[in-house]
Design a protein around this motif. Structure first.
Motif, PDB file in Angstrom:
ATOM      1  N   GLY A 131       0.812  -1.207   0.000  1.00  0.00           N
ATOM      2  CA  GLY A 131       0.000   0.000   0.000  1.00  0.00           C
ATOM      3  C   GLY A 131       0.844   1.254   0.000  1.00  0.00           C
ATOM      4  N   PHE A 132       1.949   1.216   0.756  1.00  0.00           N
ATOM      5  CA  PHE A 132       2.853   2.361   0.767  1.00  0.00           C
ATOM      6  C   PHE A 132       3.442   2.599  -0.622  1.00  0.00           C
ATOM      7  CE2 PHE A 132       6.966   4.376   1.162  1.00  0.00           C
ATOM      8  CZ  PHE A 132       6.714   5.415   2.030  1.00  0.00           C
ATOM      9  N   THR A 133       3.820   1.523  -1.307  1.00  0.00           N
ATOM     10  CA  THR A 133       4.379   1.641  -2.657  1.00  0.00           C
ATOM     11  C   THR A 133       3.351   2.217  -3.615  1.00  0.00           C
ATOM     12  OG1 THR A 133       5.875  -0.214  -2.259  1.00  0.00           O
ATOM     13  CG2 THR A 133       5.448   0.360  -4.553  1.00  0.00           C
ATOM     14  N   ALA A 134       2.102   1.761  -3.496  1.00  0.00           N
ATOM     15  CA  ALA A 134       1.038   2.306  -4.332  1.00  0.00           C
ATOM     16  C   ALA A 134       0.828   3.791  -4.055  1.00  0.00           C
ATOM     17  CB  ALA A 134      -0.257   1.533  -4.101  1.00  0.00           C
ATOM     18  N   ALA A 135       0.801   4.154  -2.768  1.00  0.00           N
ATOM     19  CA  ALA A 135       0.604   5.558  -2.405  1.00  0.00           C
ATOM     20  C   ALA A 135       1.766   6.421  -2.879  1.00  0.00           C
ATOM     21  CB  ALA A 135       0.446   5.689  -0.889  1.00  0.00           C
ATOM     22  N   MET A 136       2.984   5.894  -2.748  1.00  0.00           N
ATOM     23  CA  MET A 136       4.150   6.640  -3.220  1.00  0.00           C
ATOM     24  C   MET A 136       4.105   6.795  -4.734  1.00  0.00           C
ATOM     25  SD  MET A 136       8.128   5.821  -2.329  1.00  0.00           S
ATOM     26  CE  MET A 136       9.465   6.718  -3.135  1.00  0.00           C
ATOM     27  N   SER A 137       3.613   5.772  -5.433  1.00  0.00           N
ATOM     28  CA  SER A 137       3.463   5.861  -6.892  1.00  0.00           C
ATOM     29  C   SER A 137       2.494   6.972  -7.267  1.00  0.00           C
ATOM     30  CB  SER A 137       2.963   4.524  -7.449  1.00  0.00           C
ATOM     31  OG  SER A 137       3.877   3.478  -7.198  1.00  0.00           O
ATOM     32  N   VAL A 138       1.359   7.031  -6.569  1.00  0.00           N
ATOM     33  CA  VAL A 138       0.368   8.076  -6.829  1.00  0.00           C
ATOM     34  C   VAL A 138       0.967   9.450  -6.540  1.00  0.00           C
ATOM     35  CG1 VAL A 138      -1.864   9.020  -6.103  1.00  0.00           C
ATOM     36  CG2 VAL A 138      -1.593   6.541  -6.394  1.00  0.00           C
ATOM     37  N   GLN A 139       1.642   9.570  -5.404  1.00  0.00           N
ATOM     38  CA  GLN A 139       2.205  10.870  -5.039  1.00  0.00           C
ATOM     39  C   GLN A 139       3.259  11.327  -6.043  1.00  0.00           C
ATOM     40  OE1 GLN A 139       2.267  12.093  -1.116  1.00  0.00           O
ATOM     41  NE2 GLN A 139       4.298  13.013  -1.132  1.00  0.00           N
ATOM     42  N   ARG A 140       4.130  10.413  -6.471  1.00  0.00           N
ATOM     43  CA  ARG A 140       5.166  10.776  -7.440  1.00  0.00           C
ATOM     44  C   ARG A 140       4.548  11.190  -8.776  1.00  0.00           C
ATOM     45  NH1 ARG A 140      10.239   9.059  -7.432  1.00  0.00           N
ATOM     46  NH2 ARG A 140      10.376  10.628  -9.072  1.00  0.00           N
ATOM     47  N   MET A 141       3.469  10.507  -9.195  1.00  0.00           N
ATOM     48  CA  MET A 141       2.797  10.919 -10.433  1.00  0.00           C
ATOM     49  C   MET A 141       2.188  12.305 -10.280  1.00  0.00           C
ATOM     50  SD  MET A 141       1.077   7.557 -12.203  1.00  0.00           S
ATOM     51  CE  MET A 141      -0.174   7.336 -10.949  1.00  0.00           C
ATOM     52  N   GLU A 142       1.554  12.556  -9.131  1.00  0.00           N
ATOM     53  CA  GLU A 142       0.987  13.885  -8.882  1.00  0.00           C
ATOM     54  C   GLU A 142       2.066  14.960  -8.912  1.00  0.00           C
ATOM     55  OE1 GLU A 142      -2.778  12.749  -5.951  1.00  0.00           O
ATOM     56  OE2 GLU A 142      -0.859  13.356  -5.099  1.00  0.00           O
ATOM     57  N   ALA A 215      -1.369   7.036 -28.326  1.00  0.00           N
ATOM     58  CA  ALA A 215      -1.247   7.510 -26.948  1.00  0.00           C
ATOM     59  C   ALA A 215      -2.557   7.295 -26.194  1.00  0.00           C
ATOM     60  CB  ALA A 215      -0.866   8.985 -26.938  1.00  0.00           C
ATOM     61  N   ARG A 216      -2.482   6.633 -25.044  1.00  0.00           N
ATOM     62  CA  ARG A 216      -3.705   6.279 -24.313  1.00  0.00           C
ATOM     63  C   ARG A 216      -3.707   6.761 -22.862  1.00  0.00           C
ATOM     64  NH1 ARG A 216      -5.450   0.149 -25.268  1.00  0.00           N
ATOM     65  NH2 ARG A 216      -7.372   1.080 -24.436  1.00  0.00           N
ATOM     66  N   TRP A 217      -2.575   6.668 -22.168  1.00  0.00           N
ATOM     67  CA  TRP A 217      -2.590   6.804 -20.712  1.00  0.00           C
ATOM     68  C   TRP A 217      -1.974   8.121 -20.249  1.00  0.00           C
ATOM     69  CZ3 TRP A 217      -5.448   2.807 -20.724  1.00  0.00           C
ATOM     70  CH2 TRP A 217      -5.128   1.690 -21.506  1.00  0.00           C
ATOM     71  N   ALA A 218      -2.658   8.764 -19.300  1.00  0.00           N
ATOM     72  CA  ALA A 218      -2.059   9.935 -18.661  1.00  0.00           C
ATOM     73  C   ALA A 218      -1.018   9.511 -17.634  1.00  0.00           C
ATOM     74  CB  ALA A 218      -3.136  10.769 -17.979  1.00  0.00           C
ATOM     75  N   GLY A 219      -1.175   8.318 -17.118  1.00  0.00           N
ATOM     76  CA  GLY A 219      -0.240   7.797 -16.126  1.00  0.00           C
ATOM     77  C   GLY A 219      -0.405   6.305 -15.988  1.00  0.00           C
ATOM     78  N   ALA A 220       0.564   5.689 -15.312  1.00  0.00           N
ATOM     79  CA  ALA A 220       0.521   4.243 -15.103  1.00  0.00           C
ATOM     80  C   ALA A 220       1.208   3.892 -13.794  1.00  0.00           C
ATOM     81  CB  ALA A 220       1.195   3.505 -16.259  1.00  0.00           C
ATOM     82  N   VAL A 221       0.613   2.957 -13.074  1.00  0.00           N
ATOM     83  CA  VAL A 221       1.253   2.342 -11.911  1.00  0.00           C
ATOM     84  C   VAL A 221       1.627   0.932 -12.336  1.00  0.00           C
ATOM     85  CG1 VAL A 221       0.962   1.561  -9.520  1.00  0.00           C
ATOM     86  CG2 VAL A 221      -0.035   3.742 -10.263  1.00  0.00           C
ATOM     87  N   ASP A 222       2.933   0.646 -12.364  1.00  0.00           N
ATOM     88  CA  ASP A 222       3.403  -0.613 -12.946  1.00  0.00           C
ATOM     89  C   ASP A 222       4.300  -1.396 -11.989  1.00  0.00           C
ATOM     90  OD1 ASP A 222       3.990  -2.657 -14.749  1.00  0.00           O
ATOM     91  OD2 ASP A 222       5.738  -1.601 -15.508  1.00  0.00           O
ATOM     92  N   PRO A 223       3.740  -2.397 -11.294  1.00  0.00           N
ATOM     93  CA  PRO A 223       4.562  -3.302 -10.497  1.00  0.00           C
ATOM     94  C   PRO A 223       4.992  -4.539 -11.280  1.00  0.00           C
ATOM     95  CG  PRO A 223       2.258  -3.590  -9.918  1.00  0.00           C
ATOM     96  CD  PRO A 223       2.299  -2.587 -11.042  1.00  0.00           C
TER      97      PRO A 223
END
Length: 330
Positions: A131-142, A215-223
């Motif tokens: 969950g921390f990794t997901a949250a950090m991914s969101v924050q870094r994208m923001e 081009a499709r994605w504004a962002g991606a979370v990729d584990p």
């Protein structure tokens, strides 16, 4: 608790063992703060610690478990006192320092995160490093300009720990979330988390030599990494960001400079183990606030195992058979 139980892995020459052992107070490593562990969680990295060729454990014998949540029972660090509820996620746990698969733990005070208001110890481990990794991914994208109005955001490996929490977080923030998975039986689960569209993972691994595609994605979370990351780089929109945190699909990928110099793509490496404690606390504060994935906590909150169940759980996560999070009740 002068005696307590822990799952320990050991390796010597060509032999490897994994078993629940009884340990004593003096078996704990050096540290400023001693904890009674309440909960831990199972991560893919823990799965790798459960095999001799996993290449994540730096020294043996080792107690795996890169996450823990518990209560301070003794402290020589003035920042913490007996009875404090705390979290340790990543740092050196389960790699070079005895980790969370133990009823007791002793760690550096610099690794501790006071349990934020808004989270229980159990909820903190439902989130854990995943969950921390997901949250950090969101924050870094923001931080790199990704916002809900920019377009859809795709999450790969969407039924895994990082993927599930990322889907729930992004949907909660108002993003249009596209979830990628190879598990056709889990589409309803992903929709309950907030995914608006679901893609089969094979659609993201199509071999194509073109450096840029539609081009499709504004962002991606990729584990996932591997060929999936190659696809994401060629299909992300102008100025978009890809937060990469894992390698379940492989550690290498193919690309060219064109996504970077023609579309200005940001490739964001997510390393949750070697960041400052101040940044870690900011992310955990969001996990107790606007990034607390209420849908996820409702959907997977009851998945619990014991120390004795861990060998099977570690095998399952290595095979990609885990949906969401698995908690270890200490």
């Amino acid at each position: 608790m002068n005696r307590f139980r822990a799952l320990m892995v050991d390796k010597f020459n060509h032999s490897f063992s994994m078993e629940v052992r009884e340990l004593g107070w003096n078996d704990l490593p050096k540290g400023d703060v001693t904890l009674r562990v309440a909960w831990s969680g199972v991560n893919y990295k823990d799965g790798l610690a459960g095999i001799p060729e996993g290449r994540v454990v730096e020294s043996y014998p080792m107690v795996p478990g890169i996450d823990l949540a518990g209560t301070v029972v003794h402290s020589v660090d003035s920042r913490f006192k007996e009875g404090d509820e705390v979290i340790v996620a990543s740092a050196e746990l389960g790699v070079s320092h005895f980790g969370g698969f133990s009823e007791m733990a002793r760690v550096s005070g610099d690794w501790l995160i006071p349990l934020p208001t808004g989270l229980t110890l159990r909820e903190a481990m439902i989130l854990g490093t995943a969950g921390f990794t997901a949250a950090m991914s969101v924050q870094r994208m923001e931080e790199n300009g990704v916002a809900p109005g920019n377009g859809p955001v795709i999450v790969t490996g969407a039924t895994g720990g990082v993927g599930s929490t990322a889907v729930a977080m992004l949907a909660q923030l108002g993003y249009k979330v596209v979830a990628s998975t190879g598990k056709s039986t889990e589409h309803d689960y992903l929709r309950r988390l907030g995914a608006e569209e679901i893609l089969d993972r094979e659609a993201l691994a199509v071999r194509d030599d073109r450096p840029l595609k539609k081009a499709r994605w504004a962002g991606a979370v990729d584990p996932v990494g591997g060929e999936t990351l190659s696809y994401l780089l060629s299909t992300t929109r102008q100025g978009g960001s890809i937060a990469v945190s894992g390698l379940t699909g492989g550690s290498t990928f193919a690309t060219s400079v064109f996504p970077f110099i023609l579309r200005g793509i940001n490739l964001l490496g997510i390393d949750s183990a070697h960041i400052t404690n101040a940044y870690r606390r900011r992310v955990w504060a969001r996990l107790a606030g606007d990034l607390k994935p209420e849908a996820l906590l409702k959907v997977i909150g009851s998945t619990e195992i014991t120390l004795e169940d861990l060998p099977d759980a570690l095998s399952t996560i290595r095979k990609g058979g885990v949906r969401g999070r698995t908690l270890v009740r200490l």
